[in-house]
Design an enzyme around this catalytic site. Sequence first.
Site, PDB file in Angstrom:
ATOM      1  N   LYS A 182       0.850  -1.102  -0.024  1.00 51.60           N
ATOM      2  CA  LYS A 182       0.050   0.068   0.036  1.00 51.60           C
ATOM      3  C   LYS A 182       0.930   1.102  -0.004  1.00 51.60           C
ATOM      4  CE  LYS A 182      -2.387   3.319   2.126  1.00 51.60           C
ATOM      5  NZ  LYS A 182      -1.913   4.415   1.287  1.00 51.60           N
ATOM      6  N   SER A 236       4.390   8.284   9.974  1.00 49.98           N
ATOM      7  CA  SER A 236       4.657   8.983  11.006  1.00 49.98           C
ATOM      8  C   SER A 236       4.087   8.134  12.464  1.00 49.98           C
ATOM      9  CB  SER A 236       3.375  10.153  11.079  1.00 49.98           C
ATOM     10  OG  SER A 236       2.140   9.417  10.985  1.00 49.98           O
ATOM     11  N   THR A 237       4.823   8.781  13.552  1.00 49.76           N
ATOM     12  CA  THR A 237       4.764   7.993  14.665  1.00 49.76           C
ATOM     13  C   THR A 237       3.209   7.874  15.313  1.00 49.76           C
ATOM     14  OG1 THR A 237       6.871   8.648  15.361  1.00 49.76           O
ATOM     15  CG2 THR A 237       5.432   8.268  17.127  1.00 49.76           C
ATOM     16  N   GLU A 257       8.943   1.929  11.055  1.00 55.84           N
ATOM     17  CA  GLU A 257       9.980   2.967  10.777  1.00 55.84           C
ATOM     18  C   GLU A 257       9.374   4.219  10.745  1.00 55.84           C
ATOM     19  OE1 GLU A 257      12.873   2.874  10.672  1.00 55.84           O
ATOM     20  OE2 GLU A 257      13.409   0.657   9.849  1.00 55.84           O
ATOM     21  N   CYS A 291      12.902  11.323   6.958  1.00 53.07           N
ATOM     22  CA  CYS A 291      12.614  10.717   8.170  1.00 53.07           C
ATOM     23  C   CYS A 291      14.023  11.063   8.956  1.00 53.07           C
ATOM     24  CB  CYS A 291      12.445   9.373   8.192  1.00 53.07           C
ATOM     25  SG  CYS A 291      13.354   8.200   7.414  1.00 53.07           S
ATOM     26  N   GLU A 388       7.840  16.379  15.025  1.00 56.82           N
ATOM     27  CA  GLU A 388       8.407  16.549  13.490  1.00 56.82           C
ATOM     28  C   GLU A 388       7.589  17.411  12.573  1.00 56.82           C
ATOM     29  OE1 GLU A 388       7.951  12.684  11.284  1.00 56.82           O
ATOM     30  OE2 GLU A 388       9.872  12.765  10.708  1.00 56.82           O
TER      31      GLU A 388
HETATM   32  P1  NAP Z   1       1.433   8.997   7.425  1.00 56.94           P
HETATM   33  O1  NAP Z   1       0.436   9.723   7.321  1.00 56.94           O
HETATM   34  O2  NAP Z   1       1.885   8.185   8.541  1.00 56.94           O
HETATM   35  O3  NAP Z   1       1.311   7.819   6.261  1.00 56.94           O
HETATM   36  C1  NAP Z   1       2.097   6.642   5.967  1.00 56.94           C
HETATM   37  C2  NAP Z   1       1.481   5.726   5.214  1.00 56.94           C
HETATM   38  O4  NAP Z   1       0.291   5.038   6.024  1.00 56.94           O
HETATM   39  C3  NAP Z   1       0.534   5.987   4.083  1.00 56.94           C
HETATM   40  O5  NAP Z   1       0.525   5.040   3.034  1.00 56.94           O
HETATM   41  C4  NAP Z   1      -0.958   6.302   4.570  1.00 56.94           C
HETATM   42  O6  NAP Z   1      -1.897   6.300   3.503  1.00 56.94           O
HETATM   43  C5  NAP Z   1      -0.948   5.150   5.448  1.00 56.94           C
HETATM   44  N1  NAP Z   1      -1.904   5.483   6.635  1.00 56.94           N
HETATM   45  C6  NAP Z   1      -2.470   6.487   7.253  1.00 56.94           C
HETATM   46  N2  NAP Z   1      -3.228   6.242   7.943  1.00 56.94           N
HETATM   47  C7  NAP Z   1      -3.499   4.885   8.265  1.00 56.94           C
HETATM   48  C8  NAP Z   1      -3.941   4.213   8.919  1.00 56.94           C
HETATM   49  N3  NAP Z   1      -5.068   4.572   9.906  1.00 56.94           N
HETATM   50  N4  NAP Z   1      -3.767   2.711   9.054  1.00 56.94           N
HETATM   51  C9  NAP Z   1      -2.980   2.116   8.131  1.00 56.94           C
HETATM   52  N5  NAP Z   1      -1.969   3.049   7.201  1.00 56.94           N
HETATM   53  C10 NAP Z   1      -2.466   4.277   7.424  1.00 56.94           C
HETATM   54  O7  NAP Z   1       2.799   9.457   7.103  1.00 56.94           O
HETATM   55  P2  NAP Z   1       2.900  10.343   5.569  1.00 56.94           P
HETATM   56  O8  NAP Z   1       2.311  11.915   6.287  1.00 56.94           O
HETATM   57  O9  NAP Z   1       2.209  10.144   4.667  1.00 56.94           O
HETATM   58  O10 NAP Z   1       4.322  10.879   5.672  1.00 56.94           O
HETATM   59  C11 NAP Z   1       5.134  11.487   6.614  1.00 56.94           C
HETATM   60  C12 NAP Z   1       5.725  10.725   7.734  1.00 56.94           C
HETATM   61  O11 NAP Z   1       6.513   9.476   7.761  1.00 56.94           O
HETATM   62  C13 NAP Z   1       6.818  11.475   8.605  1.00 56.94           C
HETATM   63  O12 NAP Z   1       6.286  11.696   9.960  1.00 56.94           O
HETATM   64  C14 NAP Z   1       7.874  10.953   8.387  1.00 56.94           C
HETATM   65  O13 NAP Z   1       9.017  10.911   9.481  1.00 56.94           O
HETATM   66  C15 NAP Z   1       7.512   9.507   8.427  1.00 56.94           C
HETATM   67  N6  NAP Z   1       8.370   8.793   7.731  1.00 56.94           N
HETATM   68  C16 NAP Z   1       9.368   7.742   8.199  1.00 56.94           C
HETATM   69  C17 NAP Z   1      10.548   7.070   7.590  1.00 56.94           C
HETATM   70  C18 NAP Z   1      11.229   6.206   8.385  1.00 56.94           C
HETATM   71  O14 NAP Z   1      11.945   5.419   7.791  1.00 56.94           O
HETATM   72  N7  NAP Z   1      11.368   6.175   9.653  1.00 56.94           N
HETATM   73  C19 NAP Z   1      10.719   7.091   6.222  1.00 56.94           C
HETATM   74  C20 NAP Z   1       9.697   7.919   5.634  1.00 56.94           C
HETATM   75  C21 NAP Z   1       8.792   9.030   6.349  1.00 56.94           C
HETATM   76  P3  NAP Z   1      -2.373   7.532   2.986  1.00 56.94           P
HETATM   77  O15 NAP Z   1      -1.194   8.175   2.184  1.00 56.94           O
HETATM   78  O16 NAP Z   1      -3.418   7.200   1.986  1.00 56.94           O
HETATM   79  O17 NAP Z   1      -2.909   8.369   4.018  1.00 56.94           O
END
Ligand code: NAP
Length: 484
Positions: A182, A236-237, A257, A291, A388
Amino acid sequence: MTLQSVLDEIRERPGTGDVIPIIDPVTEEQITEFTDCGAEAVDDAVTRARASFDAGVWSGLPGRERAKIMWRIADLIDEHAADFAEIDSANTGMMKLQSEMVVPTCAEFFRYYAGWCSKINGTAYDVKTTGIAADSYVDLHAYTLKEPYGVVGLIFPWNGPIFNACAKIAPALAAGCSSLVKPAEETPLSALLLDRLIHQAGVPEGVVNLITGYGHTAGAAISAHPGVEKVAFTGSTEVGKEIVRASAGNLKKVMLELGGKSPVLIFDDANLDQAIFGAAMGIFVHSGQGCVCGSRIFVQRGVYDRVVEGIAGVANFMKYGGPSEEGVMSGPLISAKQLDRVMGFIDEGKRDGAEVVTGGHRLDRKGYFVHPTILTNVDPGMRLYRQEIFGPVVSIIPFDDEDEAIAMANDTDYGLAGTVWTTNISRGHRLVKRLQAGSVQINCQLIFDHDVPFGGYKQSGWGHEFGKEGLEGYLKTKSVWAQL
Ligand code: NAP
Ligand code: MG
């Protein structure tokens, strides 16, 4: 040509939910749209994945046969390198140089993990245990088996679409798992091409199943599904915690992650030219949407003014723009939502007394661009210091000595990465041990390699990606006993 075909393909994908637009963050215009697949499609995909796993069409192949197909995937990725770069740049606004640099790394994920396919082994134990009669021993042969988890969910964000996909699919395939994949709702396009190539290379139907939909619908359905045995998530966390809660139903295993608020420590004995450039790139490249970005820079007081001035110089020099513009060093934020979020942090910080050294505003042009922003006079109580931001925004804070620097660096719920800039080797290694982070770099930033495990401490994650540890995340251990 290939870009157009994926723009068309996603529009045609069946779905039952909302229509989701895909917006070019450089022009703010819609480039295509698709229909949320909904929870039923997740159910169907779990059934297909389970059937493929139980039939052993992939999990039952000898490791060397899985490896051959994974090498073919890698070769096909290389052959389509220009297509992947074009698609990810069109979808994220990422500069061409960056999207082009990422693709060979993605192919290497498959080659690296292909090497592990034939080396998935347990351990043998020679054990004697007491029998029913206390004075006698029973000889036993014991060993462990490493077995694939079965059906796994792979969920990842938009900041590196093809990279994030390959980082998860390659070890899952090497282990023998069947998966639901996904991508983020904003960036599913390169996953479509990858899915095509994976099947063209010879991965049987049902083993890799692409899911296109929202996180709160499709992602949530994967996390809660009783037929999914493990979820590997990058994001995200906040969403990581939701996934943990959703996984409680069948106690599925979870690899996370997550986000970071990574500290960068610059000492007065550092090579300042390198430290200034490295720290500036470590937050401003890719508009801070990484990240491991170093979003809190701590500088020893004697060189503080020089470092602030130097990083501001890089920030003002860096040209932000679209992939087709000349001399661009970074692209835009991914979406209007992310732009509002980043500007919200900046505006709130200003109101609370943070000083803007440079930036603090959008670029005066179309697109979701924020000028690289440096804030000083930042208080640890401020939200922008704690949370963050995931944008080109950095706080620079002075310190007097090692103890003070470490105390401030570790004063965070996150623990993803950290950096020490110093020419004192002893200090560098001493501080590595004191930094509460899963990945610490001395005199460099933003470095990674497939061979080396990567994972977060504290609220930055559970488990590891990359390296042997990354493979083990997709394997369970069975203990076997045989009486001799
Ligand atoms: P996000 O909102 O956490 O989304 C990440 C993924 O999870 C997307 O595919 C999202 O789908 C999905 N998702 C959202 N809500 C969900 C739920 N309730 N259940 C299951 N899956 C769900 O993160 P983002 O805003 O897309 O990306 C930014 C964040 O990612 C930042 O906080 C960043 O630090 C973190 N990040 C961490 C790393 C690492 O390796 N530690 C790497 C890259 C990014 P949708 O897009 O359809 O909402
Ligand atoms: Mg999202």
